[in-house]
Design an enzyme around this catalytic site. Structure first.
Site, PDB file in Angstrom:
ATOM      1  CG  ASN A 189       6.725  -2.236 -11.801  1.00 45.99           C
ATOM      2  OD1 ASN A 189       7.322  -3.133 -11.211  1.00 45.99           O
ATOM      3  ND2 ASN A 189       7.303  -1.485 -12.712  1.00 45.99           N
ATOM      4  CE  LYS A 241      11.355  -6.402   0.397  1.00 44.94           C
ATOM      5  NZ  LYS A 241       9.977  -6.163  -0.116  1.00 44.94           N
ATOM      6  CD  GLU A 282       7.093  -6.239   1.648  1.00 48.37           C
ATOM      7  OE1 GLU A 282       7.297  -5.223   0.948  1.00 48.37           O
ATOM      8  OE2 GLU A 282       7.973  -7.114   1.841  1.00 48.37           O
ATOM      9  CD  GLU A 342      16.907  -4.727 -14.523  1.00 49.60           C
ATOM     10  OE1 GLU A 342      16.625  -3.777 -15.272  1.00 49.60           O
ATOM     11  OE2 GLU A 342      17.161  -5.862 -14.909  1.00 49.60           O
ATOM     12  CB  CYS A 373      11.336   0.811 -15.059  1.00 49.80           C
ATOM     13  SG  CYS A 373      11.504  -0.844 -15.715  1.00 49.80           S
TER      14      CYS A 373
HETATM   15  P1  NAD Z   1       9.971   2.831  -3.222  1.00 50.13           P
HETATM   16  O1  NAD Z   1      11.252   3.315  -3.777  1.00 50.13           O
HETATM   17  O2  NAD Z   1       9.666   3.094  -1.793  1.00 50.13           O
HETATM   18  O3  NAD Z   1       9.825   1.255  -3.444  1.00 50.13           O
HETATM   19  C1  NAD Z   1      10.104   0.626  -4.664  1.00 50.13           C
HETATM   20  C2  NAD Z   1      10.279  -0.853  -4.347  1.00 50.13           C
HETATM   21  O4  NAD Z   1      11.430  -1.016  -3.531  1.00 50.13           O
HETATM   22  C3  NAD Z   1       9.124  -1.437  -3.523  1.00 50.13           C
HETATM   23  O5  NAD Z   1       8.837  -2.726  -4.012  1.00 50.13           O
HETATM   24  C4  NAD Z   1       9.664  -1.492  -2.101  1.00 50.13           C
HETATM   25  O6  NAD Z   1       9.122  -2.570  -1.363  1.00 50.13           O
HETATM   26  C5  NAD Z   1      11.126  -1.699  -2.325  1.00 50.13           C
HETATM   27  N1  NAD Z   1      11.948  -1.130  -1.263  1.00 50.13           N
HETATM   28  C6  NAD Z   1      11.838   0.093  -0.705  1.00 50.13           C
HETATM   29  N2  NAD Z   1      12.777   0.277   0.239  1.00 50.13           N
HETATM   30  C7  NAD Z   1      13.492  -0.871   0.278  1.00 50.13           C
HETATM   31  C8  NAD Z   1      14.610  -1.313   1.043  1.00 50.13           C
HETATM   32  N3  NAD Z   1      15.197  -0.517   1.936  1.00 50.13           N
HETATM   33  N4  NAD Z   1      15.077  -2.556   0.834  1.00 50.13           N
HETATM   34  C9  NAD Z   1      14.513  -3.362  -0.096  1.00 50.13           C
HETATM   35  N5  NAD Z   1      13.468  -3.012  -0.850  1.00 50.13           N
HETATM   36  C10 NAD Z   1      12.970  -1.773  -0.675  1.00 50.13           C
HETATM   37  O7  NAD Z   1       8.842   3.445  -4.094  1.00 50.13           O
HETATM   38  P2  NAD Z   1       7.316   3.151  -4.355  1.00 50.13           P
HETATM   39  O8  NAD Z   1       6.503   4.279  -3.787  1.00 50.13           O
HETATM   40  O9  NAD Z   1       6.895   1.762  -4.062  1.00 50.13           O
HETATM   41  O10 NAD Z   1       7.380   3.363  -5.909  1.00 50.13           O
HETATM   42  C11 NAD Z   1       7.694   4.645  -6.371  1.00 50.13           C
HETATM   43  C12 NAD Z   1       8.909   4.702  -7.227  1.00 50.13           C
HETATM   44  O11 NAD Z   1       9.627   3.496  -7.310  1.00 50.13           O
HETATM   45  C13 NAD Z   1       8.501   5.014  -8.637  1.00 50.13           C
HETATM   46  O12 NAD Z   1       8.460   6.383  -8.820  1.00 50.13           O
HETATM   47  C14 NAD Z   1       9.533   4.371  -9.469  1.00 50.13           C
HETATM   48  O13 NAD Z   1      10.576   5.280  -9.742  1.00 50.13           O
HETATM   49  C15 NAD Z   1      10.121   3.305  -8.610  1.00 50.13           C
HETATM   50  N6  NAD Z   1       9.770   1.959  -9.062  1.00 50.13           N
HETATM   51  C16 NAD Z   1      10.488   1.470 -10.080  1.00 50.13           C
HETATM   52  C17 NAD Z   1      10.212   0.217 -10.552  1.00 50.13           C
HETATM   53  C18 NAD Z   1      11.003  -0.341 -11.687  1.00 50.13           C
HETATM   54  O14 NAD Z   1      10.515  -1.227 -12.360  1.00 50.13           O
HETATM   55  N7  NAD Z   1      12.245   0.121 -11.906  1.00 50.13           N
HETATM   56  C19 NAD Z   1       9.193  -0.525  -9.991  1.00 50.13           C
HETATM   57  C20 NAD Z   1       8.466  -0.002  -8.925  1.00 50.13           C
HETATM   58  C21 NAD Z   1       8.771   1.268  -8.458  1.00 50.13           C
END
Ligand code: NAD
Length: 479
Positions: A155, A178, A181, A253, A287
């Site tokens: 984001n 990391k 992607e 976070e 967030c």
């Molecule tokens: P997601 O939970 O699948 O992924 C969020 C992030 O985590 C991505 O960058 C992904 O590459 C990474 N990730 C996922 N599984 C991982 C693993 N096993 N090991 C390491 N990294 C991993 O969700 P998404 O569909 O990409 O985003 C949806 C939700 O994620 C949102 O609803 C929001 O709650 C949350 N999100 C939060 C923030 C934040 O700033 N706190 C940022 C992006 C997404």
């Protein structure tokens, strides 16, 4: 439509070298404004990760011996380079992540400011000398924790990597980063700025991969001493479990669901433009985005009218168009998730004031959406919408709104608007959150900790806290 920006060659940075596709698997990079795949990102395999671990271990042995001046010069230099290259970096970020160009420029500026802050903070690593009987001394000092594994989401494709790198580098650690992607070129630009500013080989490794494979591989290694993750609570918990198996220190976070408390004495002329800008920044994929608007009964309808008017002025479009004030959502998962949450809220009796539907023929656009009188039982009042949706509910008393605001397991950001100074103090104290903003929406600052409580995670980035999170204390007793 504007001209598409030049997009760099995508690569991993491991053991001092950029490595490309060769025989590696790849991941498509998609423009969220069109849905079109325009690049392929090479993904690290197990051998790449092992090489990154070994190089990071050597990098740590070197960087832990660095002087404060050396670390400061690298961070300062990288801040300058980020500013010089800002326009190109911002345009790439828009192409891969979607946000409006002005926001991407602001993200470059935030990242540069953070590196500048850390360039100073790294000079302020102090210890304590404990007074003891004659001939004895005890002291408390701190040392860099070791190799950090850091996972950054999509984001804030520039600033998330900058946060994940700045603290550890200032602390004297090496990092395996990391990033997401989905938005790799932004992270590559941040790493390149640090390298061009003189960061020695081994201190940073940049890997992309299948997220769960990468995190499992790195967190199983005895080389990693600290893990830092930004993303959803579900993934954060999973990584914290992996980290616990090796007693790895963790900064998380995670998700938020920020309450916004608008008392009946609030200055709406000031509050509404601030809140509308903050709510729809990055299409709500933030967030700390203002989310649950608790508005005191007497001014609820006036707030709805003023906020809706502001929302109608939002120009939704391709982030590269300078007229655009809100871009698409970052990936096709987001409009689907938001659509389901909005439908559920309406089925619970919420009123759809504006928006509530996808926009455009292509890409992942969603109209700015306002739901009013949303019952607490609606899913959207429990789950982070992570999209351009604001919800209101009415309240009458201070105690009632505090109870509502603190009802959820999240505790990241919270906002309140009141012209009463005593009430401002009381609400700031009563809210369970890592960050509270009263009469402002400016919640992030390079010199202040950014982090949450409860299920929003623990530990903080930015501020002196972001450096100390990467250092361990040591007590030395001399007699
Ligand atoms: P997601 O939970 O699948 O992924 C969020 C992030 O985590 C991505 O960058 C992904 O590459 C990474 N990730 C996922 N599984 C991982 C693993 N096993 N090991 C390491 N990294 C991993 O969700 P998404 O569909 O990409 O985003 C949806 C939700 O994620 C949102 O609803 C929001 O709650 C949350 N999100 C939060 C923030 C934040 O700033 N706190 C940022 C992006 C997404």
């Amino acid at each position: 439509m504007s001209d598409l920006p030049e997009y760099p060659h995508l690569a991993l940075y491991i053991d001092g070298a950029w490595v490309g596709a060769e025989n590696r698997h790849s991941h498509p990079v998609v423009n969220p404004a069109t849905g079109e795949t325009f690049a392929q990102l090479p993904l690290a395999d197990a051998a790449d990760l092992d090489l990154a671990l070994a190089s990071a271990e050597r990098g740590f042995a070197l960087w832990r011996q660095s002087s404060a001046e050396q670390r400061s010069a690298v961070l300062r230099g990288a801040a300058t380079l980020l500013r010089q290259r800002g326009e190109a970096i911002a345009r790439c970020a828009v192409r891969e992540q979607g946000k409006a160009i002005a926001e991407a420029r602001a993200e470059v500026a935030m990242s540069a400011a953070l590196f500048d802050f850390y360039a100073e903070e790294t000079k302020r690593l102090y210890g304590r000398l404990l007074v003891r009987p004659t001939g004895q001394r005890s002291m408390v000092t701190s040392e860099p924790i070791g190799v950090v594994a850091a996972f950054a989401p999509w984001n804030f494709p520039i600033n998330n990597p900058a946060r994940k790198l700045g603290g550890p580098i200032a602390a004297g650690c090496s990092v395996i980063l990391k990033p997401a992607e989905e938005a790799p070129a932004s992270a590559i630009a941040v790493v390149q700025a640090l390298l061009d500013a003189g960061l020695p080989t081994g201190v940073v490794q940049l890997v992309f991969g299948v997220p769960d494979e990468v995190s499992r591989h790195l967190l199983a290694s005895p080389v990693i001493r600290k893990m830092s993750f930004t993303g959803s609570t579900t993934v954060g918990r999973h990584l914290a479990r992996l980290a616990a198996d090796r007693t790895i220190r963790t900064t998380l976070e995670l998700g938020g669901h920020a309450p916004v408390i608008i008392f009946d004495d609030a200055d709406l002329e000031r509050a509404v433009p601030l809140l509308a800008a903050s709510k729809f920044r990055n299409a709500g994929q933030v967030c700390v985005s203002p989310t649950r608007f608790y508005v005191q009964e007497a001014i609820h309808d006036r707030f709805i009218a003023a906020f809706s008017e502001r929302m109608r002025a939002i120009a939704v479009g391709d982030g590269l168009n300078p007229q655009t004030t809100m871009g698409p959502m970052a990936n096709p998962r987001r409009p689907l998730a938001v659509s389901a949450l909005v439908a559920d809220a309406v089925s619970h009796g919420a009123r759809l004031e504006l928006g509530g539907e996808a926009a455009g023929e292509e890409g992942y656009f969603w109209r700015p959406t306002l739901l009013s009188d949303v019952p607490a039982a609606a899913r959207i009042m429990q789950e982070e919408p992570f999209g351009p949706v604001a919800m209101t509910a009415r309240f009458s008393t201070f105690d009632e709104v505090v109870e509502q605001a603190n009802r959820l397991p999240y505790g990241l950001a919270a906002y309140a608007f009141t012209e009463n100074g005593r009430r401002a103090n009381l609400i700031a104290d009563a809210i369970e959150a890592g960050m509270v903003a009263v009469n402002t929406t400016a919640i992030g600052a390079a010199d202040a900790p950014f982090g949450g409580v409860k299920e929003s995670g623990y530990g903080a980035e930015d501020g002196p806290e972001g450096v100390m999170a990467c250092r361990v204390t040591k007590a030395i007793h001399l007699a």
